[in-house]
Write an enzyme that holds these catalytic residues in place. Structure first.
Site, PDB file in Angstrom:
ATOM      1  N   ARG A  55       0.335 -55.467  20.456  1.00 20.53           N
ATOM      2  CA  ARG A  55       0.889 -56.749  20.891  1.00 20.53           C
ATOM      3  C   ARG A  55      -0.015 -57.922  20.512  1.00 20.53           C
ATOM      4  O   ARG A  55       0.464 -59.005  20.225  1.00 20.53           O
ATOM      5  CB  ARG A  55       1.069 -56.741  22.402  1.00 20.53           C
ATOM      6  CG  ARG A  55       2.121 -55.731  22.775  1.00 20.53           C
ATOM      7  CD  ARG A  55       2.596 -55.894  24.174  1.00 20.53           C
ATOM      8  NE  ARG A  55       3.911 -55.254  24.251  1.00 20.53           N
ATOM      9  CZ  ARG A  55       4.763 -55.436  25.218  1.00 20.53           C
ATOM     10  NH1 ARG A  55       4.477 -56.232  26.215  1.00 20.53           N
ATOM     11  NH2 ARG A  55       5.930 -54.822  25.204  1.00 20.53           N
ATOM     12  N   LYS A  88      -0.585 -36.143  24.167  1.00 20.29           N
ATOM     13  CA  LYS A  88      -0.339 -35.739  25.539  1.00 20.29           C
ATOM     14  C   LYS A  88      -0.697 -36.888  26.483  1.00 20.29           C
ATOM     15  O   LYS A  88      -1.522 -37.705  26.069  1.00 20.29           O
ATOM     16  CB  LYS A  88      -1.094 -34.450  25.869  1.00 20.29           C
ATOM     17  CG  LYS A  88      -2.561 -34.647  26.264  1.00 20.29           C
ATOM     18  CD  LYS A  88      -3.193 -33.356  26.650  1.00 20.29           C
ATOM     19  CE  LYS A  88      -3.722 -33.335  28.043  1.00 20.29           C
ATOM     20  NZ  LYS A  88      -4.819 -34.219  28.382  1.00 20.29           N
ATOM     21  N   HIS A 114      -5.294 -31.528  21.405  1.00 27.08           N
ATOM     22  CA  HIS A 114      -6.445 -31.427  20.502  1.00 27.08           C
ATOM     23  C   HIS A 114      -7.125 -30.055  20.564  1.00 27.08           C
ATOM     24  O   HIS A 114      -7.842 -29.676  19.655  1.00 27.08           O
ATOM     25  CB  HIS A 114      -7.445 -32.576  20.734  1.00 27.08           C
ATOM     26  CG  HIS A 114      -8.319 -32.406  21.932  1.00 27.08           C
ATOM     27  ND1 HIS A 114      -7.898 -32.659  23.211  1.00 27.08           N
ATOM     28  CD2 HIS A 114      -9.605 -32.002  22.057  1.00 27.08           C
ATOM     29  CE1 HIS A 114      -8.880 -32.421  24.055  1.00 27.08           C
ATOM     30  NE2 HIS A 114      -9.934 -32.022  23.388  1.00 27.08           N
ATOM     31  N   LYS A 125      -9.232 -27.031  17.479  1.00 28.87           N
ATOM     32  CA  LYS A 125     -10.588 -26.472  17.542  1.00 28.87           C
ATOM     33  C   LYS A 125     -10.606 -25.190  16.712  1.00 28.87           C
ATOM     34  O   LYS A 125      -9.735 -24.332  16.862  1.00 28.87           O
ATOM     35  CB  LYS A 125     -10.998 -26.182  18.989  1.00 28.87           C
ATOM     36  CG  LYS A 125     -11.188 -27.465  19.821  1.00 28.87           C
ATOM     37  CD  LYS A 125     -11.640 -27.114  21.233  1.00 28.87           C
ATOM     38  CE  LYS A 125     -11.571 -28.297  22.181  1.00 28.87           C
ATOM     39  NZ  LYS A 125     -12.698 -29.207  22.122  1.00 28.87           N
ATOM     40  N   GLU A 130     -16.146 -28.611  32.749  1.00 30.16           N
ATOM     41  CA  GLU A 130     -16.689 -29.866  32.216  1.00 30.16           C
ATOM     42  C   GLU A 130     -17.743 -30.409  33.160  1.00 30.16           C
ATOM     43  O   GLU A 130     -17.603 -30.299  34.379  1.00 30.16           O
ATOM     44  CB  GLU A 130     -15.585 -30.922  32.140  1.00 30.16           C
ATOM     45  CG  GLU A 130     -14.491 -30.628  31.168  1.00 30.16           C
ATOM     46  CD  GLU A 130     -13.583 -31.837  31.044  1.00 30.16           C
ATOM     47  OE1 GLU A 130     -13.839 -32.655  30.147  1.00 30.16           O
ATOM     48  OE2 GLU A 130     -12.643 -31.978  31.844  1.00 30.16           O
ATOM     49  N   ASP A 180      -3.427 -32.611  33.718  1.00 32.11           N
ATOM     50  CA  ASP A 180      -4.269 -33.086  32.616  1.00 32.11           C
ATOM     51  C   ASP A 180      -4.772 -31.937  31.745  1.00 32.11           C
ATOM     52  O   ASP A 180      -4.846 -32.062  30.526  1.00 32.11           O
ATOM     53  CB  ASP A 180      -5.464 -33.859  33.210  1.00 32.11           C
ATOM     54  CG  ASP A 180      -6.401 -34.405  32.148  1.00 32.11           C
ATOM     55  OD1 ASP A 180      -5.900 -35.017  31.188  1.00 32.11           O
ATOM     56  OD2 ASP A 180      -7.631 -34.225  32.271  1.00 32.11           O
ATOM     57  N   HIS A 227      -4.024 -27.696  27.744  1.00 32.18           N
ATOM     58  CA  HIS A 227      -5.053 -26.925  27.049  1.00 32.18           C
ATOM     59  C   HIS A 227      -5.148 -25.468  27.526  1.00 32.18           C
ATOM     60  O   HIS A 227      -5.197 -24.546  26.726  1.00 32.18           O
ATOM     61  CB  HIS A 227      -6.425 -27.585  27.228  1.00 32.18           C
ATOM     62  CG  HIS A 227      -6.444 -29.044  26.867  1.00 32.18           C
ATOM     63  ND1 HIS A 227      -5.708 -29.564  25.834  1.00 32.18           N
ATOM     64  CD2 HIS A 227      -7.112 -30.093  27.403  1.00 32.18           C
ATOM     65  CE1 HIS A 227      -5.933 -30.870  25.738  1.00 32.18           C
ATOM     66  NE2 HIS A 227      -6.771 -31.220  26.692  1.00 32.18           N
ATOM     67  N   LYS A 247     -13.828 -30.731  36.780  1.00 32.08           N
ATOM     68  CA  LYS A 247     -14.788 -31.744  36.363  1.00 32.08           C
ATOM     69  C   LYS A 247     -16.005 -31.648  37.287  1.00 32.08           C
ATOM     70  O   LYS A 247     -15.918 -31.159  38.398  1.00 32.08           O
ATOM     71  CB  LYS A 247     -14.159 -33.134  36.454  1.00 32.08           C
ATOM     72  CG  LYS A 247     -13.015 -33.303  35.440  1.00 32.08           C
ATOM     73  CD  LYS A 247     -12.779 -34.739  35.084  1.00 32.08           C
ATOM     74  CE  LYS A 247     -11.636 -34.903  34.099  1.00 32.08           C
ATOM     75  NZ  LYS A 247     -11.983 -34.598  32.708  1.00 32.08           N
ATOM     76  N   LYS A 296     -20.844 -27.665  30.551  1.00 24.81           N
ATOM     77  CA  LYS A 296     -19.628 -27.725  29.752  1.00 24.81           C
ATOM     78  C   LYS A 296     -19.470 -26.359  29.091  1.00 24.81           C
ATOM     79  O   LYS A 296     -20.347 -25.916  28.342  1.00 24.81           O
ATOM     80  CB  LYS A 296     -19.749 -28.802  28.677  1.00 24.81           C
ATOM     81  CG  LYS A 296     -18.507 -28.886  27.800  1.00 24.81           C
ATOM     82  CD  LYS A 296     -18.546 -30.115  26.900  1.00 24.81           C
ATOM     83  CE  LYS A 296     -17.338 -30.188  25.983  1.00 24.81           C
ATOM     84  NZ  LYS A 296     -16.103 -30.543  26.669  1.00 24.81           N
TER      85      LYS A 296
END
Ligand code: BG6
Length: 495
Positions: free
Chosen positions: A59, A163, A193, A197, A231, A250, A255, A351, A356
């Site tokens: 925009r 997503k 994504h 991998k 994570e 999420d 995933h 989280k 990780k």
């Protein structure tokens, strides 16, 4: 697979095209898309000249030169080029189109601009429309592109959607209907994504190119499977999106469910995109719908992580103080088919966990008869195969050996393979997916029926208000999550 290491070492051939990004002034464009496109431009082989011209749309009333400066600095910030190199790269291929309010006239003007750029650079009319937009803005953008007559061009046209693909089954179906009103399914590239991998793609090679593993890959030999995506990160700067989504939407629906289907699927008849995706969908169709007993949800409180004290979720900026959004999910799923009947799949993600780590641990059954001295079979470790997807990509096979000496004493040892030892650093998932998109190979993109089937599994628990357990940041989630494997005599590999 479309992009095995062998193929990637030769430069993939890509038709010249115009790459149009909606939401081009946003975060995704700056952080991920531009750096990945910069790298991709170097790895694909154009017939002549730049393989793509890039038209950023948003925009904001920017002109070409201001947008080019932003684009160049994103490439420099990603550490990919010097300012002079980045400036030359964007000058040769990047333009900007201000979309204004996004009304029909704005999109008609966009079409005129697209045709002008194609004419000026002698492009054959192949087009990518990449929607780097918040989920809520996607349907209107798709309708506008379609209504402006842009869904079909003189060459091929591909639409890329990020997503989340809906927030439940009904909204995913609505989104798919909207996409299909204008684009055929083969032109739609839904990005998860994780599928880009290297180690996720390798699951197919690992399973179907090795008789050794495939022959034991069933309820006859496998006791249970764990899929963990842990994570350390908290909610970062995505509070608004995340607080409305939570870990189940999420991470799990996308995933983790992708990892589940690749682990559980049957052998496809070929590596053709639809042959592979048909088998993934069939695996998901066999998954029993999740009930509340098979689910634990948690939310992190303050705690110690990486030597620092970190805030709790409700204290994070932009998060409601009484938020009941889960930042951790553990669940137990079953597949009702011949291969997996009775084998529990334990999935968890969270989280602010201690490290990780993304891994799939396949636990094999213990021997049926035990005649060794020492511990009974219930006490020794069963064989496990751990496929680590990040950070140390590779796999590890744990087995029992006899300790040297006169007595028969058992000890667990491991064989391991590390990608980094064999091949050095791996390509970024985004780059892999972009190359496949530009080559027109949809194998690693999510098909409409996969999305819907994945939502179907979690439907009933998404409709219930979550019963939240607290966990301290830096721990492996709420203690109640132990219940899921413990009820069947198992435990999480790391806890
Ligand atoms: C994204 C989620 O899709 O994946 C994020 O929206 C999450 O919440 C991220 O942090 C994890 O990706 P990766 O590749 O770092 O495991």
């Amino acid at each position: 697979m479309p992009s095995g290491p062998g193929e990637r070492s030769v430069r993939p051939r890509v038709d010249r095209h115009l790459f149009v990004v909606f939401g081009a002034t946003g975060d995704l464009m700056r952080r991920k898309l531009l750096p990945a496109l910069y790298e991709v431009a170097r790895t694909v082989a154009p017939d002549r000249g730049p393989v793509f011209h890039l038209l950023g749309c948003a925009r904001a009333r920017l002109d070409d030169s201001r947008f080019r400066r932003q684009a160049a600095s994103a490439i420099v910030r990603a550490g990919l080029a010097t300012p002079a190199e980045a400036t030359a790269w964007v000058a040769a291929r990047v333009e900007y189109h201000a979309l204004g309010d996004g009304g029909p006239d704005d999109y008609r003007r966009l079409r005129t601009r697209i045709e002008a750029i194609e004419g000026e650079h002698g492009l054959p009319g192949n087009r990518v429309f990449y929607l780097a937009l918040p989920a809520g803005a996607v349907p209107a953008a798709v309708d506008s592109v379609g209504d402006a007559g842009l869904a079909e061009g003189p060459g091929w046209t591909r639409l890329v959607v990020e997503k989340p693909f809906g927030t439940d089954l009904a909204s995913a179906e609505r989104l798919n209907r909207c996409l299909h009103r204008h684009f055929p399914e083969r032109a739609i590239y839904r990005i998860d994504h994780y599928l880009g991998k290297e180690t996720v793609q390798n699951l197919i090679v690992f399973r179907f190119a090795n008789m050794l593993f495939e022959s034991v890959w069933s309820r006859d030999r496998i006791s249970h499977v764990e899929i963990t995506v842990a994570e350390q990160l908290g909610v970062e700067d995505r509070a608004r999106y995340y607080d409305g989504a939570g870990a189940l939407r999420d991470m799990v629906q996308s995933h983790l469910t992708q990892l589940l289907s690749l682990t559980a699927m049957e052998v496809p008849s070929s590596l053709d995109a639809d042959a592979v995706r048909n088998e993934k969908v069939k695996a998901l169709q066999a998954v029993e719908t999740l009930g509340p007993d098979g689910l634990v949800r948690g939310q992190y409180g303050a705690g110690r992580l990486g030597g620092k004290t970190v805030r709790g979720y409700r204290e994070e900026e932009g998060i409601r103080r009484d938020s009941s959004t889960e930042t951790y999910v553990a669940l137990r799923l079953y597949l009702n088919n011949w291969r997996w009947q009775g084998v529990p799949f334990f999935l968890r993600t969270g989280k602010r966990l201690p490290e990780k780590r993304t891994e799939i641990v396949v636990h094999f059954r213990r021997p049926p008869v035990w005649f060794f001295p020492g511990p009974s079979p219930r006490e020794i470790s069963a064989n496990t195969l751990t496929v680590t997807l990040q950070p140390r990509e590779g796999f590890e096979l744990a087995f029992e050996i006899k300790r040297p000496g006169h007595a028969i004493e058992l000890e667990t040892h491991r064989l391991h393979f590390l990608y980094s030892e064999a091949f050095g650093p791996l390509a970024d998932a985004y780059q892999t997916l972009l190359v496949d998109l530009l080559r027109g190979d949809p194998t690693l993109f999510v098909r409409a029926d996969e999305v819907e089937e994945a939502w179907r599994i979690y439907g009933p628990v998404l409709r219930r208000p979550p019963r939240l357990r607290r966990y301290a940041a830096g721990t492996w989630g709420p203690t109640d999550a132990r219940r899921l494997p413990a009820e069947l005599g198992h435990q999480w590999s790391s806890d």
